[in-house]
Structures are given as C-alpha cells and as structure tokens.
Write an enzyme that holds these catalytic residues in place. Structure first.
Site, PDB file in Angstrom:
ATOM      1  CE  LYS A 124      -3.336  -1.036  -0.699  1.00 14.49           C
ATOM      2  NZ  LYS A 124      -3.667  -1.726  -1.996  1.00 14.49           N
ATOM      3  CB  SER A 159      -3.795   2.557   1.614  1.00 16.52           C
ATOM      4  OG  SER A 159      -3.886   1.984   0.352  1.00 16.52           O
ATOM      5  NE  ARG A 205      -8.890   4.284   0.426  1.00 16.81           N
ATOM      6  CZ  ARG A 205      -9.275   5.257   1.253  1.00 16.81           C
ATOM      7  NH1 ARG A 205     -10.545   5.527   1.380  1.00 16.81           N
ATOM      8  NH2 ARG A 205      -8.389   5.948   1.954  1.00 16.81           N
ATOM      9  N   GLY A 255       2.311   2.497  -2.880  1.00 14.38           N
ATOM     10  CA  GLY A 255       2.416   3.066  -4.227  1.00 14.38           C
ATOM     11  C   GLY A 255       3.185   2.162  -5.185  1.00 14.38           C
ATOM     12  CB  THR A 256       3.693  -1.533  -5.169  1.00 12.15           C
ATOM     13  OG1 THR A 256       3.445  -1.515  -3.789  1.00 12.15           O
ATOM     14  CG2 THR A 256       4.769  -2.499  -5.550  1.00 12.15           C
ATOM     15  CG  ASN A 257       0.189  -2.158  -8.252  1.00 15.24           C
ATOM     16  OD1 ASN A 257       0.409  -3.075  -9.030  1.00 15.24           O
ATOM     17  ND2 ASN A 257      -0.071  -2.369  -6.965  1.00 15.24           N
ATOM     18  CG  HIS A 280       4.427  -6.014  -1.171  1.00 10.75           C
ATOM     19  ND1 HIS A 280       4.586  -4.697  -1.501  1.00 10.75           N
ATOM     20  CD2 HIS A 280       3.185  -6.355  -1.613  1.00 10.75           C
ATOM     21  CE1 HIS A 280       3.495  -4.278  -2.134  1.00 10.75           C
ATOM     22  NE2 HIS A 280       2.639  -5.261  -2.209  1.00 10.75           N
TER      23      HIS A 280
HETATM   24  S1  PPS Z   1      -0.514  -3.001  -3.180  1.00  9.70           S
HETATM   25  O1  PPS Z   1      -1.864  -3.634  -3.232  1.00  9.70           O
HETATM   26  O2  PPS Z   1       0.128  -3.217  -1.867  1.00  9.70           O
HETATM   27  O3  PPS Z   1       0.363  -3.432  -4.270  1.00  9.70           O
HETATM   28  O4  PPS Z   1      -0.830  -1.442  -3.293  1.00  9.70           O
HETATM   29  P1  PPS Z   1       0.183  -0.295  -3.760  1.00  9.70           P
HETATM   30  O5  PPS Z   1       0.187  -0.219  -5.237  1.00  9.70           O
HETATM   31  O6  PPS Z   1       1.488  -0.453  -3.064  1.00  9.70           O
HETATM   32  O7  PPS Z   1      -0.484   1.026  -3.147  1.00  9.70           O
HETATM   33  C1  PPS Z   1      -1.795   1.438  -3.455  1.00  9.70           C
HETATM   34  C2  PPS Z   1      -1.870   2.932  -3.182  1.00  9.70           C
HETATM   35  O8  PPS Z   1      -1.153   3.629  -4.216  1.00  9.70           O
HETATM   36  C3  PPS Z   1      -2.021   4.607  -4.793  1.00  9.70           C
HETATM   37  N1  PPS Z   1      -1.725   4.793  -6.220  1.00  9.70           N
HETATM   38  C4  PPS Z   1      -1.448   5.991  -6.767  1.00  9.70           C
HETATM   39  N2  PPS Z   1      -1.294   7.206  -6.214  1.00  9.70           N
HETATM   40  C5  PPS Z   1      -1.018   8.236  -7.062  1.00  9.70           C
HETATM   41  N3  PPS Z   1      -0.897   8.088  -8.398  1.00  9.70           N
HETATM   42  C6  PPS Z   1      -1.034   6.881  -8.995  1.00  9.70           C
HETATM   43  N4  PPS Z   1      -0.924   6.754 -10.306  1.00  9.70           N
HETATM   44  C7  PPS Z   1      -1.321   5.758  -8.155  1.00  9.70           C
HETATM   45  N5  PPS Z   1      -1.525   4.433  -8.384  1.00  9.70           N
HETATM   46  C8  PPS Z   1      -1.771   3.863  -7.197  1.00  9.70           C
HETATM   47  C9  PPS Z   1      -3.404   4.007  -4.620  1.00  9.70           C
HETATM   48  O9  PPS Z   1      -4.389   4.990  -4.770  1.00  9.70           O
HETATM   49  C10 PPS Z   1      -3.314   3.444  -3.209  1.00  9.70           C
HETATM   50  O10 PPS Z   1      -3.409   4.453  -2.207  1.00  9.70           O
HETATM   51  P2  PPS Z   1      -4.808   4.833  -1.493  1.00  9.70           P
HETATM   52  O11 PPS Z   1      -4.409   5.787  -0.396  1.00  9.70           O
HETATM   53  O12 PPS Z   1      -5.420   3.571  -0.999  1.00  9.70           O
HETATM   54  O13 PPS Z   1      -5.639   5.492  -2.552  1.00  9.70           O
END
Ligand code: PPS
Length: 268
Positions: free
Chosen positions: A44, A129, A248, A46-48, A99
């Site tokens: 959670k 998150s 989200r 910002g990995t993706n 992770h």
């Molecule tokens: S996971 O399931 O652990 O792999 O999730 P992960 O990708 O690490 O984290 C998800 C949060 O990253 C936010 N996110 C982004 N933020 C800004 N810009 C972009 N493009 C973006 N893509 C993913 C996502 O909204 C999740 O945060 P929250 O606070 O839940 O919205």
C-alpha cells in the site's frame, strides 16, 4: 495456521497465491542478475504506481505495453507462485516486484548489481489504504473496525508483517550505489523530477515528449481507467466487486484523518 494468514518464518502472508515452498525457494535459490531491476515496497505504498512508471520508462512512454499486459505479468512478484514461475525461466533483464522484508528477499541480491528502488510511504496512509483494501479482499484477514486494524498494524499482524521492521530493514541499504530510496510523498509532490531521477538511475534517457507521455499515462486518473493496472481483473475472485479498489484516493481525505485521530485517541 488458519487465522486468516499463511505464516512463514514469523511473517504473515495472504492466504491465496503464497506457499512456504515458493517463499523458501525464492530466498535460497532465485538468482538475481546484474541487469535486473527490483521494485521494493511495503504493501500500500504506491508499488503499482512505481511499476507503471518504470514500465513506461522502459517503453519510452509508449502505452501499448501497459494497456495490453496485466501489471503483475510485466513486473512479476518474486514471492508469489504465479510471479516466481514467470520469473525463474525468463531470459534477459527482468522487472521484478516484491513486498518482502529484507530477511526474506532472495539472498542473491546481496551479491548482485541489480538495481533496486525502495519506495516508502508514511505509515498513516499505508494503514488507511490497507484497512480499506484488505477489508475488501478475499485473501486476507478482514478487520471489523479501523480500531481493530490499527491494533494489528502496530503489532505487525497484517500482510507482510510490521511496517516498522520492513522500513528499518530496507533503509539499512541506504547509500548503496545500486539502491534508490524514494517516498510516495515526494513522488506525488514533484512527479516530473522524481520520474527523471528514476530514468537516470535506470540509465534510460527520455526525450521531453517521452517523459510527458510517462507522466500522463501513469497519472492517477489514467491508471484508474487502465484495466491492466487498476486490479479490476481481480474483482469477483480476489477483490470485492464494489469496494475492491486499488486506486482509492491517492491522497489523504479529511474524513480519513478524523477517523485516524479518533482511533489514535481510543487506542492510547
Ligand atoms: S498493493 O496492493 O500493496 O500493491 O498497493 P500499492 O500499489 O502499493 O499502493 C496502493 C496505493 O497507491 C495509490 N496509487 C497511486 N497514487 C497516485 N498516483 C497513482 N498513479 C497511483 N496508483 C496507485 C493508490 O491509490 C493506493 O493508495 P490509497 O491511499 O489507498 O488510494
């Protein structure tokens, strides 16, 4: 142990997609190559978003790849059954996500020149998150309330264990030439400069219009619409149809902050 997690060496993992055999083999035998790139985060954080950016840097801003291949196949997770099987036979430079806490990462990392990006995020937003995401999943223990999840989070009784241990462990690699440590917050604040820093670190020069395309196609709104990246393919089987959302908010909401303050007061 069936308490909603699959435990491996004291660390809780989701119940779907993980086995002790793969986790053990990944740590003991997976060979990282010098030309690989490893994207590391606590869940959670910002990995993706980071994966999307790196994929776009590799494709020089061309969105074809990110629009046609699921994100978990572009940069597979070394610790999952699916990802491990894809990675172990893959030729050439690989993008790899993980992770894992430092003690469970493939040991070969420490003798390789593979480039590593560790992305951190402040624990308050990671907590929030995770509360919404894992609560809408079928593969992890579901909290009944934010207070309950907060208690688990503080103890490290959440997927991949303690945020504190994870962060402390990986921060110990700070200063190593092949490690780039970034935060979600700085990526959000000055996306252009950080993306430039990432492309420089990876040795991939981008022309101005290529950089613009990386920024556009990895933006929150565009990623939220991209079915190869927004986890919509997991809805039904692994995520709740309505609430199983990866992107989200991407920022702290005022109401989240109030929940957090109340919970903090309740807990202490
Ligand atoms: S996971 O399931 O652990 O792999 O999730 P992960 O990708 O690490 O984290 C998800 C949060 O990253 C936010 N996110 C982004 N933020 C800004 N810009 C972009 N493009 C973006 N893509 C993913 C996502 O909204 C999740 O945060 P929250 O606070 O839940 O919205």
């Amino acid at each position: 142990m069936s308490d909603g997690y699959m435990w491996f060496e004291g660390v809780p993992f989701p119940t779907a997609g993980f086995t002790p055999e793969v986790l053990r083999e990944a740590r003991e035998s997976f060979a990282l190559k010098d030309e690989d790139v490893l994207l590391l985060t606590y869940p959670k954080s910002g990995t993706n978003w980071l994966i999307e950016i790196v994929c776009l840097i590799y494709s020089k801003g061309d969105p074809k790849w990110i629009q046609s291949v699921p994100i978990w196949d572009r940069s597979p997770w070394v610790e999952t059954e699916h990802g491990y099987n894809l990675l172990k036979d893959k030729e050439g430079p690989r993008l790899i996500s993980s992770h894992l806490p430092i003690q469970l990462i493939p040991k070969s990392l420490f003798n390789s020149k593979a480039k590593v990006i560790y992305l951190t995020r402040n624990p308050r937003d990671v907590l929030m998150s995770g509360y919404f995401f894992f609560g809408a999943s079928t593969f992890s223990k579901k909290p009944q309330s934010m207070e309950e999840y907060f208690g688990w989070f503080i103890k490290g009784n959440v997927p991949y264990g303690s945020w504190f241990d994870h962060t402390r462990g990986w921060m110990s690699m700070r200063g190593k030439e092949n490690f780039l440590i970034l935060s979600y917050e700085e990526l959000k604040r000055d996306t252009r400069s950080i993306v430039e820093m990432i492309s420089q670190f990876l040795g991939k020069k981008l022309e101005p219009e290529e950089l613009n395309s990386v920024l556009k196609n990895s933006s929150f709104q565009v990623m939220k619409e991209n079915n190869m990246s927004n986890f919509s393919l997991l809805r039904g089987q692994f995520l709740d149809e309505k609430n199983g959302i990866l992107l989200r908010k991407g920022k702290r909401k005022c109401s989240d902050f109030k929940i957090y303050q109340n919970m903090w007061r309740t807990y202490w």
